[in-house]
Structures are given as C-alpha cells and as structure tokens.
Scaffold this motif. Structure first.
Motif, short mmCIF file in Angstrom:
data_model
loop_
_atom_site.label_atom_id
_atom_site.label_comp_id
_atom_site.label_asym_id
_atom_site.label_seq_id
_atom_site.Cartn_x
_atom_site.Cartn_y
_atom_site.Cartn_z
N ARG A 140 0.81 -1.22 0.00
CA ARG A 140 0.00 0.00 0.00
C ARG A 140 0.85 1.28 0.00
NH1 ARG A 140 0.29 -1.80 5.17
NH2 ARG A 140 0.59 -0.25 6.83
N GLU A 172 0.51 9.00 -1.43
CA GLU A 172 -0.51 8.60 -0.46
C GLU A 172 -0.61 7.09 -0.44
OE1 GLU A 172 -4.24 10.35 -1.42
OE2 GLU A 172 -3.43 12.38 -1.62
N ALA A 174 -2.04 3.48 -0.77
CA ALA A 174 -3.07 2.90 -1.64
C ALA A 174 -3.82 1.84 -0.83
CB ALA A 174 -2.43 2.28 -2.88
N GLN A 175 -5.02 2.16 -0.41
CA GLN A 175 -5.79 1.26 0.44
C GLN A 175 -6.57 0.21 -0.34
OE1 GLN A 175 -5.44 0.94 3.60
NE2 GLN A 175 -4.12 2.71 3.87
N ASP A 176 -6.55 0.30 -1.67
CA ASP A 176 -7.20 -0.72 -2.49
C ASP A 176 -6.51 -0.79 -3.85
OD1 ASP A 176 -8.33 1.36 -4.11
OD2 ASP A 176 -9.97 1.55 -2.68
N GLU A 178 -7.64 -0.13 -6.77
CA GLU A 178 -7.92 1.03 -7.62
C GLU A 178 -6.91 2.14 -7.37
OE1 GLU A 178 -10.05 1.69 -10.00
OE2 GLU A 178 -11.34 -0.06 -9.91
N LYS A 179 -6.68 2.46 -6.09
CA LYS A 179 -5.77 3.55 -5.75
C LYS A 179 -4.33 3.20 -6.12
CE LYS A 179 -8.50 5.76 -2.13
NZ LYS A 179 -9.70 4.94 -2.24
N GLN A 182 -4.11 3.64 -9.93
CA GLN A 182 -4.25 5.06 -10.27
C GLN A 182 -2.95 5.81 -10.01
OE1 GLN A 182 -7.02 7.29 -7.80
NE2 GLN A 182 -7.72 8.44 -9.59
N GLN A 183 -2.33 5.53 -8.86
CA GLN A 183 -1.08 6.22 -8.54
C GLN A 183 0.06 5.74 -9.45
OE1 GLN A 183 -0.15 7.67 -4.56
NE2 GLN A 183 -1.61 6.18 -3.77
#
Length: 201
Positions: A140, A172, A174-176, A178-179, A182-183
C-alpha cells in the motif's frame, strides 16, 4: 464432536467463498487503469481467488491448521535476539493489496510499455540510467523494483550494468487496488513527460 467438526468445516468453506466472491467482484468492477494492468497478467495462474476456487472445487482432502503464536523473537542488526510484543502481532493487519499482488506484479512485468515506464522511473525519480527493470513486490505504500543500472566506474574507466533493488514510495497510501493502479498510472505519466521534455521529444 462430529457435528462440531462439520460446523467448523462449513464455516471455513463459507469464509473461503466470501473471500472468492469479494475478490472476483473487485476485479470485475475494476476501472480501466486496473483492467489495463491485469489484462497483461496470466490471471488463471496468478489470482488468489482462482487458487482458492480450485481448493473448493477439487476432490483432494485438505487439513486446516490454526496457528496460535505463544512467543516470537527476532534478530536485530547487531545480532541481538529480541522478544516481539504479541499485542503488536495481533494488531497487525494484512496489506489490502496482498490478494492481488501476484496478478499486479505479473501484469506489470509482462507489459513491455509498463516495463519501459519502470526504466523511466529509475531515470526520473532516482537519476539512475537504467537499461531494464522489473517489479519485485508491491504494497500500500509503494513498490520495489529490480533495475539494471550502470555500476561504478572501473579501474580501466569502463562501467558495467548491474541489477540493483530500488524502492518507490507513493504520495498517499493505496488502500485498495484502484488507488494503487491510479497512482502507478500517474507516476507513469509524470515520468514520461519528464523524459520527453529532457530528450526534447
């Protein structure tokens, strides 16, 4: 006693089915950035839910173990043995990306465009001249990359490429999935712009 064992088996199966359903839904409902990475992966051999499904559908007998830690120690950098606080272990949670990590890593490493982006990461963020790169692990907070970069200058003035491990951190957590994707895509776009402007493209 037999009834209790049967109930425990049903609970274990129910838990597995819930995990499989949750992970399948997360992948099915994924955005373009996620599906773009996973489409390069061999999902049938890398996804955790596929492996768990085989476990449920197979005709083999399995034994389920429950692991209870009574004590845990670790060796520090100076060689000293230290006791780990069991409360810290019990409070620790699995990384939210762990169910998808193998598929994500495989998808990135199988994609020529994403491997090129990893090379750009080494150039842009680390100022290291890289010839090749692979993702080693993800979590994450970021990801680890094995990059083939120029080593130190030798006695004869030459320089050889050597494999070295690098860490890239997200802005930031990434808690999932998707994030994370995306990053990663944002970093790819940033690195491409940086390399393009540097080369005058």
């Amino acid at each position: 006693m037999v009834f209790l064992v049967h109930l425990q088996v049903q609970l274990a199966e129910g838990s597995l089915k819930g995990t499989i359903s949750s992970e399948k839904n997360a992948i099915r409902e994924a955005s373009y950035s996620v599906s773009g990475i996973l489409s390069s992966s061999n999902l049938s051999s890398t996804s955790r839910y596929e492996n768990l499904q085989e476990l449920l559908d197979g005709d083999k007998q399995y034994t389920v173990y429950k692991f209870n830690i009574s004590s845990c120690t670790y060796i520090d950098g100076s060689g000293g043995i230290r006791e780990v606080d069991l409360d810290d272990i019990e409070a620790a949670k699995a990384d939210p990306l762990s169910p998808y990590s193998t598929s994500l890593i495989d998808g990135i490493n199988r994609s020529e465009a994403r491997r090129r982006a990893l090379i750009f990461f080494c150039i842009t963020y680390l100022k290291r001249n890289a010839k090749d790169a692979y993702v080693l692990s993800i979590d994450r907070k970021g990801f680890d990359v094995l990059g083939k970069v120029l080593g130190p200058v030798m006695n004869d003035g030459s320089r050889q490429y050597q494999w070295k491990e690098f860490r890239f951190m997200f802005k930031e957590e990434a808690q999932d999935i998707e994030k994370f994707c995306q990053q990663l895509v944002n970093m790819e776009e940033e690195a491409l712009k940086s390399v393009s402007s540097f080369s005058g493209l």
